[in-house]
Design a protein around this motif. Structure first.
Motif, mmCIF file in Angstrom:
data_model
loop_
_atom_site.group_PDB
_atom_site.id
_atom_site.type_symbol
_atom_site.label_atom_id
_atom_site.label_comp_id
_atom_site.label_asym_id
_atom_site.label_seq_id
_atom_site.Cartn_x
_atom_site.Cartn_y
_atom_site.Cartn_z
ATOM 1 N N GLY A 129 0.792 -1.223 0.000
ATOM 2 C CA GLY A 129 0.000 0.000 0.000
ATOM 3 C C GLY A 129 0.826 1.275 0.000
ATOM 4 N N ASP A 130 2.124 1.163 0.302
ATOM 5 C CA ASP A 130 2.996 2.345 0.358
ATOM 6 C C ASP A 130 3.821 2.535 -0.915
ATOM 7 N N LEU A 131 3.689 1.625 -1.889
ATOM 8 C CA LEU A 131 4.525 1.687 -3.092
ATOM 9 C C LEU A 131 4.266 2.937 -3.924
ATOM 10 N N ASP A 132 2.988 3.347 -4.032
ATOM 11 C CA ASP A 132 2.648 4.478 -4.897
ATOM 12 C C ASP A 132 3.329 5.770 -4.474
ATOM 13 N N ALA A 133 3.670 5.902 -3.202
ATOM 14 C CA ALA A 133 4.270 7.142 -2.694
ATOM 15 C C ALA A 133 5.757 7.267 -3.045
ATOM 16 N N LEU A 134 6.372 6.187 -3.520
ATOM 17 C CA LEU A 134 7.819 6.214 -3.781
ATOM 18 C C LEU A 134 8.104 6.597 -5.230
ATOM 19 N N PRO A 135 9.120 7.451 -5.465
ATOM 20 C CA PRO A 135 9.522 7.750 -6.841
ATOM 21 C C PRO A 135 10.159 6.515 -7.474
ATOM 22 N N MET A 136 9.601 6.116 -8.634
ATOM 23 C CA MET A 136 9.999 4.855 -9.248
ATOM 24 C C MET A 136 9.724 4.934 -10.745
ATOM 25 N N HIS A 137 10.603 4.329 -11.553
ATOM 26 C CA HIS A 137 10.354 4.279 -12.997
ATOM 27 C C HIS A 137 9.169 3.365 -13.259
ATOM 28 N N HIS A 138 8.375 3.697 -14.266
ATOM 29 C CA HIS A 138 7.143 2.943 -14.486
ATOM 30 C C HIS A 138 7.408 1.483 -14.854
ATOM 31 N N THR A 139 8.579 1.148 -15.391
ATOM 32 C CA THR A 139 8.863 -0.253 -15.689
ATOM 33 C C THR A 139 9.000 -1.068 -14.398
ATOM 34 N N GLN A 140 9.467 -0.436 -13.324
ATOM 35 C CA GLN A 140 9.504 -1.107 -12.019
ATOM 36 C C GLN A 140 8.085 -1.281 -11.485
ATOM 37 N N ARG A 141 7.268 -0.249 -11.629
ATOM 38 C CA ARG A 141 5.860 -0.339 -11.179
ATOM 39 C C ARG A 141 5.116 -1.452 -11.913
ATOM 40 N N LEU A 142 5.444 -1.621 -13.197
ATOM 41 C CA LEU A 142 4.808 -2.665 -13.998
ATOM 42 C C LEU A 142 5.100 -4.038 -13.391
ATOM 43 N N ARG A 143 6.359 -4.302 -13.069
ATOM 44 C CA ARG A 143 6.742 -5.590 -12.477
ATOM 45 C C ARG A 143 6.051 -5.788 -11.129
ATOM 46 N N LEU A 144 6.065 -4.738 -10.306
ATOM 47 C CA LEU A 144 5.425 -4.830 -8.990
ATOM 48 C C LEU A 144 3.923 -5.057 -9.131
ATOM 49 N N GLY A 145 3.311 -4.384 -10.086
ATOM 50 C CA GLY A 145 1.884 -4.578 -10.321
ATOM 51 C C GLY A 145 1.561 -5.998 -10.727
ATOM 52 N N HIS A 146 2.379 -6.560 -11.612
ATOM 53 C CA HIS A 146 2.159 -7.950 -12.032
ATOM 54 C C HIS A 146 2.326 -8.901 -10.849
ATOM 55 N N TYR A 147 3.312 -8.639 -9.991
ATOM 56 C CA TYR A 147 3.495 -9.468 -8.807
ATOM 57 C C TYR A 147 2.260 -9.372 -7.899
ATOM 58 N N LEU A 148 1.807 -8.151 -7.652
ATOM 59 C CA LEU A 148 0.714 -7.942 -6.704
ATOM 60 C C LEU A 148 -0.627 -8.464 -7.222
ATOM 61 N N GLU A 149 -0.759 -8.614 -8.534
ATOM 62 C CA GLU A 149 -1.985 -9.187 -9.102
ATOM 63 C C GLU A 149 -2.123 -10.666 -8.759
ATOM 64 N N GLY A 150 -1.017 -11.301 -8.331
ATOM 65 C CA GLY A 150 -1.051 -12.732 -8.026
ATOM 66 C C GLY A 150 -1.433 -13.541 -9.252
ATOM 67 N N ARG A 151 -0.824 -13.189 -10.375
ATOM 68 C CA ARG A 151 -1.157 -13.815 -11.657
ATOM 69 C C ARG A 151 -0.960 -15.334 -11.611
ATOM 70 N N GLU A 152 -1.846 -16.045 -12.312
ATOM 71 C CA GLU A 152 -1.723 -17.491 -12.413
ATOM 72 C C GLU A 152 -0.539 -17.874 -13.300
ATOM 73 N N ARG A 153 -0.289 -17.048 -14.318
ATOM 74 C CA ARG A 153 0.809 -17.305 -15.247
ATOM 75 C C ARG A 153 1.715 -16.080 -15.298
ATOM 76 N N PRO A 154 2.997 -16.282 -15.598
ATOM 77 C CA PRO A 154 3.915 -15.137 -15.681
ATOM 78 C C PRO A 154 3.518 -14.181 -16.808
ATOM 79 N N TYR A 155 3.851 -12.912 -16.610
ATOM 80 C CA TYR A 155 3.679 -11.901 -17.657
ATOM 81 C C TYR A 155 4.731 -12.162 -18.724
ATOM 82 N N LEU A 156 4.331 -12.137 -19.980
ATOM 83 C CA LEU A 156 5.269 -12.343 -21.090
ATOM 84 C C LEU A 156 5.242 -11.095 -21.956
#
Length: 157
Positions: A129-156
């Motif tokens: 819940g605290d990730l959005d407040a940190l300065p971060m490149h959007h490609t890092q946010r993308l990876r974190l978002g995919h992790y937090l979605e609890g995806r059944e399959r890896p993002y390709l």
């Protein structure tokens, strides 16, 4: 240490002159917080990770990079995804302009002690819940978002 500028879908980005295979890791603690480092070269928060050496496997690269950058020993537990978007370009002050092929893993801590490397100015386990407040490149946010979605399959991608 070389400075670093990241570009995404930017027509003014310089032309890449190298392709680097890299690995990163979403390392979590028992409370579900995610290990991040504040990069010295651009001041942004990021997952630990880096380029693969000739003698490395990709999971081994993630384990080595986490140890070098954070002082922690980890074991790989899964795969978040592959990140190979050609619109993402990283330019370094030494003249390297990199396209990066990054494989992002999940990992858990098995030992070691948190320690800053010369690549980072701060280490922190961050609640999702605290990730959005940190300065971060959007490609890092993308990876974190995919992790937090609890995806059944890896993002390709």
């Amino acid at each position: 240490m070389a400075g670093r500028t990241e570009y995404y879908d930017d027509p003014d980005a310089p032309e890449p002159n190298s392709l680097v295979v890299a690995a990163s890791a979403v390392v979590t603690d028992d409370a579900g917080r995610i290990l991040l480092q504040r990069r010295r070269d651009n001041g942004l928060w990021a997952l630990p990770g880096g380029g693969m050496d000739m003698g490395d496997s990709l999971p081994g690269t993630a384990v080595r990079e986490v140890k070098e950058e954070t002082g922690l020993d980890v074991e790989i537990t899964g795969l978040v995804g592959t990140y190979t978007d050609p619109r993402h370009v990283i330019a370094y002050s030494d003249g390297e302009v990199r396209r990066q092929f990054n494989v992002c893993f999940t990992a858990r801590v098995t030992g070691g002690r948190p320690a800053l490397s010369d690549e980072s100015t701060e280490l922190r386990f961050v609640a999702p819940g605290d990730l959005d407040a940190l300065p971060m490149h959007h490609t890092q946010r993308l990876r974190l978002g995919h992790y937090l979605e609890g995806r059944e399959r890896p993002y390709l991608g």
